[in-house]
Scaffold this active site. Structure first.
Site, PDB file in Angstrom:
ATOM      1  N   HIS A 123      -2.002  26.673  -2.198  1.00 33.37           N
ATOM      2  CA  HIS A 123      -0.668  25.794  -0.523  1.00 33.37           C
ATOM      3  C   HIS A 123       0.717  25.862  -1.851  1.00 33.37           C
ATOM      4  O   HIS A 123       1.164  25.967  -2.636  1.00 33.37           O
ATOM      5  CB  HIS A 123      -0.826  24.519  -1.203  1.00 33.37           C
ATOM      6  CG  HIS A 123      -1.423  23.714   0.053  1.00 33.37           C
ATOM      7  ND1 HIS A 123      -2.747  23.056   0.755  1.00 33.37           N
ATOM      8  CD2 HIS A 123      -0.997  24.332   1.311  1.00 33.37           C
ATOM      9  CE1 HIS A 123      -2.747  22.916   1.693  1.00 33.37           C
ATOM     10  NE2 HIS A 123      -2.033  23.262   2.717  1.00 33.37           N
ATOM     11  N   CYS A 153      -5.830  23.951   6.802  1.00 35.91           N
ATOM     12  CA  CYS A 153      -6.305  24.869   5.326  1.00 35.91           C
ATOM     13  C   CYS A 153      -7.354  23.750   4.991  1.00 35.91           C
ATOM     14  O   CYS A 153      -8.270  24.799   3.832  1.00 35.91           O
ATOM     15  CB  CYS A 153      -4.838  24.042   4.160  1.00 35.91           C
ATOM     16  SG  CYS A 153      -3.528  25.054   5.516  1.00 35.91           S
ATOM     17  N   GLU A 168      -5.358  24.620  -5.196  1.00 39.52           N
ATOM     18  CA  GLU A 168      -6.606  23.007  -4.731  1.00 39.52           C
ATOM     19  C   GLU A 168      -7.740  23.523  -5.474  1.00 39.52           C
ATOM     20  O   GLU A 168      -8.549  23.945  -5.779  1.00 39.52           O
ATOM     21  CB  GLU A 168      -7.032  23.197  -3.195  1.00 39.52           C
ATOM     22  CG  GLU A 168      -5.990  23.567  -2.540  1.00 39.52           C
ATOM     23  CD  GLU A 168      -4.882  22.184  -2.704  1.00 39.52           C
ATOM     24  OE1 GLU A 168      -5.292  21.202  -2.568  1.00 39.52           O
ATOM     25  OE2 GLU A 168      -3.461  21.715  -1.926  1.00 39.52           O
ATOM     26  N   ARG A 170      -2.820  15.807  11.973  1.00 36.19           N
ATOM     27  CA  ARG A 170      -1.561  14.620  12.470  1.00 36.19           C
ATOM     28  C   ARG A 170      -1.404  15.484  13.217  1.00 36.19           C
ATOM     29  O   ARG A 170      -0.573  14.222  14.377  1.00 36.19           O
ATOM     30  CB  ARG A 170      -0.642  14.983  11.355  1.00 36.19           C
ATOM     31  CG  ARG A 170      -1.230  14.086   9.548  1.00 36.19           C
ATOM     32  CD  ARG A 170      -0.039  14.876   8.175  1.00 36.19           C
ATOM     33  NE  ARG A 170      -0.930  15.823   8.174  1.00 36.19           N
ATOM     34  CZ  ARG A 170      -0.042  17.240   8.378  1.00 36.19           C
ATOM     35  NH1 ARG A 170       1.064  16.995   8.578  1.00 36.19           N
ATOM     36  NH2 ARG A 170      -1.045  18.392   7.965  1.00 36.19           N
TER      37      ARG A 170
HETATM   38  N1  PCA Z   1      -0.834  25.032   5.822  1.00 35.86           N
HETATM   39  C1  PCA Z   1      -1.361  23.773   7.388  1.00 35.86           C
HETATM   40  C2  PCA Z   1      -2.270  24.657   7.887  1.00 35.86           C
HETATM   41  C3  PCA Z   1      -1.664  26.187   8.223  1.00 35.86           C
HETATM   42  C4  PCA Z   1      -0.468  25.851   7.019  1.00 35.86           C
HETATM   43  O1  PCA Z   1      -0.141  27.052   6.588  1.00 35.86           O
HETATM   44  C5  PCA Z   1      -1.974  23.048   6.508  1.00 35.86           C
HETATM   45  O2  PCA Z   1      -1.868  22.096   5.181  1.00 35.86           O
HETATM   46  O3  PCA Z   1      -3.698  22.512   6.735  1.00 35.86           O
END
Ligand code: PCA
Length: 199
Positions: free
Chosen positions: A171, A147, A84, A94
């Site tokens: 991610h 996140c 990111e 959501r």
């Molecule tokens: N993914 C979510 C929150 C926790 C996770 O592992 C996100 O992408 O916000």
């Protein structure tokens, strides 16, 4: 002389995702020990709660002032690792978090700047992941859920209290696209590369 602290976090389950591979990756990294000689590795699995995860992230950054903080989260709709680039000061959940909270169109921090760019070397992270044979790409949005709130909070806290900290977010795709073992190797390589990159 200690070369400093490295903090790596993952998340527990949320919504329909009863297993979060980022928790397994963090546990495997902890078992393997510090990826760079002389550093201290601190790992933690955060609850997928806006309030608790952001509060804990503020503590982790201000207590350790780590040289590197890398937070991991699951991106259920992606197929490759994404590094990111930015955290934004906006929440639009959501689905409810694990505390049943579902904030809509609220800031992560009232009065905070609109966005913070990740302070890790994104290109170095990509190269390190790819060097382990795992596909990786950059992402211009960490979403508007927990996140992103954690990334924004890490960068916001570092700017105020730990200016030497490099912070970023990765991610991971679901395990049908990337096994925990491969993800652990890729993240371990990213952490080692980012922790030794020139500040
Ligand atoms: N993914 C979510 C929150 C926790 C996770 O592992 C996100 O992408 O916000």
């Amino acid at each position: 002389m200690t070369a400093g602290t490295i903090v790596v976090t993952g998340f527990g389950p949320f919504g329909p995702h009863t297993e979060n591979p980022t928790a397994d990756v963090v546990r495997e990294l902890a078992a393997a020990g510090p990826p760079v000689d002389g550093t201290q590795l601190v790992t933690e699995v955060l609850p997928t709660s806006f309030a608790r995860a952001t509060a804990r992230m503020r503590e982790l950054v201000s207590t350790h002032a780590p040289r590197l903080l890398l937070a991991l989260g699951l991106a259920a709709d992606r197929t490759v690792i994404s590094v990111e680039r930015v955290g934004v000061n906006l929440v639009d959940a959501r689905i409810p978090d694990v505390d049943g909270e579902q904030p809509v169109d609220e800031p992560v921090r009232d009065g905070g700047p609109d966005a913070h760019l990740a302070t890790i070397d994104v290109r170095a992270a990509l190269a390190a992941a790819r060097g382990t044979g795992v596909e990786a790409t950059t992402s211009a949005s960490a979403g508007l859920y927990v996140c992103n709130a954690v990334l924004y909070t890490a960068l916001d806290t570092a700017r105020a209290h730990a200016p030497g900290t490099r912070a970023g977010f990765v991610h991971l795709p679901p395990t049908e696209h990337l096994s925990v073992g491969d993800a652990t190797r890729a993240v371990g390589a990213m952490v080692a590369a980012l922790a030794t990159a020139k500040l």
